[in-house]
Design an enzyme around this catalytic site. Structure first.
Site, mmCIF file in Angstrom:
data_model
loop_
_atom_site.group_PDB
_atom_site.id
_atom_site.type_symbol
_atom_site.label_atom_id
_atom_site.label_comp_id
_atom_site.label_asym_id
_atom_site.label_seq_id
_atom_site.Cartn_x
_atom_site.Cartn_y
_atom_site.Cartn_z
ATOM 1 N N TYR A 164 3.055 -3.167 -0.185
ATOM 2 C CA TYR A 164 3.132 -2.036 0.747
ATOM 3 C C TYR A 164 1.782 -1.690 1.377
ATOM 4 C CZ TYR A 164 4.090 2.551 2.694
ATOM 5 O OH TYR A 164 4.193 3.616 3.550
ATOM 6 N N LYS A 168 0.407 -2.032 5.572
ATOM 7 C CA LYS A 168 -0.087 -1.006 6.484
ATOM 8 C C LYS A 168 -1.463 -1.381 7.040
ATOM 9 C CE LYS A 168 3.516 1.615 6.267
ATOM 10 N NZ LYS A 168 4.430 1.695 7.431
#
Length: 241
Positions: A164, A168
């Protein structure tokens, strides 16, 4: 050209995405609710309309080329243009995400949704955005993707998450590359951090409301023509890369 602004928000059936759609609807915009789940998408649009928003359904799976193309055709047939695209749809990938424990397929799935999906949808919508007088693209990122904060002792960047958090970081870099390519157009593209909001994405562990998280996206969606591009912001201002 109609004065009513047209927006598409991906992953808008719940959480921050829904609140972004609601906020833009409050401004009098026509808002496309992009979501792949038919039942949840229909329910979100009904709720938005009941609150007075001009909302419409956009079936959209950001991991599928044909779905993105179909969504673009739907908006073209309905409005002929798009003023704002908010790339909000994302997944966390679950746990574990320690680098030595994660399944490579988990990393691949997260990047496919959180990064490749943004590229896929953005490219599908760019022809429509080019018909807008003041087109804006907002990529919903997170401060966990900041390499500066990740390497700053004591900075709060959440748990170790090799799928994750780097997704980003990747998304931030993609945002910069789009800004570089589009620098001679009127399209402004920026990344936004909503903060740690209580949503499905984190099991409702966040300390901010989805409505609070939506505020930065709405601000970047409504930037003036001389506003910034290729930047990363949260409610407090610029976030370091």
């Amino acid at each position: 050209m109609s004065e009513q602004k047209i927006a598409l928000v991906t992953g808008a059936n719940k959480g921050i995405g829904y609140e972004i759609a609601a906020g833009l609807g409050t401004l009098g915009w026509s808002v496309g609710v992009g979501a792949r789940d038919d039942r949840r998408r229909e329910a979100a649009v009904a709720k938005l309309r009941a609150a007075g928003a001009d909302a419409f359904e956009v079936p959209l799976d950001v991991t599928d080329d044909a779905s993105a193309a179909a969504a673009a055709r739907l908006i073209e047939e309905r409005t002929g243009r798009l003023d704002v695209l908010v790339n909000n749809a994302a997944i966390t990938g679950g746990t574990p995400q320690e680098p030595t424990m994660v399944a490579p397929a988990t990393v691949q799935a997260v990047v496919e949704t959180n990064v490749v999906g943004v590229v896929r949808v953005t490219n599908a919508m760019l022809p429509l955005l080019r018909h807008s007088v003041s087109p804006r693209i907002v990529n919903m990122s997170s401060r966990v993707g900041s390499l500066t904060l990740q390497t700053t002792p004591g900075a709060e960047t959440g748990p170790i998450a090799v799928a994750y958090a780097p997704s980003k970081t990747f998304l931030n870099a993609v945002t910069v590359q789009y800004a570089k390519e589009l620098h001679d157009t009127n399209i402004l593209i920026n990344a936004a951090c909503p903060g740690f909001c209580a949503t499905d994405l984190n099991g409702f562990r966040g300390v901010r409301t989805p409505e609070q998280g939506a505020a930065i996206a709405i601000r970047l969606a409504t930037l003036p023509d001389d506003g910034p591009t290729g930047r990363f912001f949260d409610d407090a201002g610029a976030v370091p890369w």
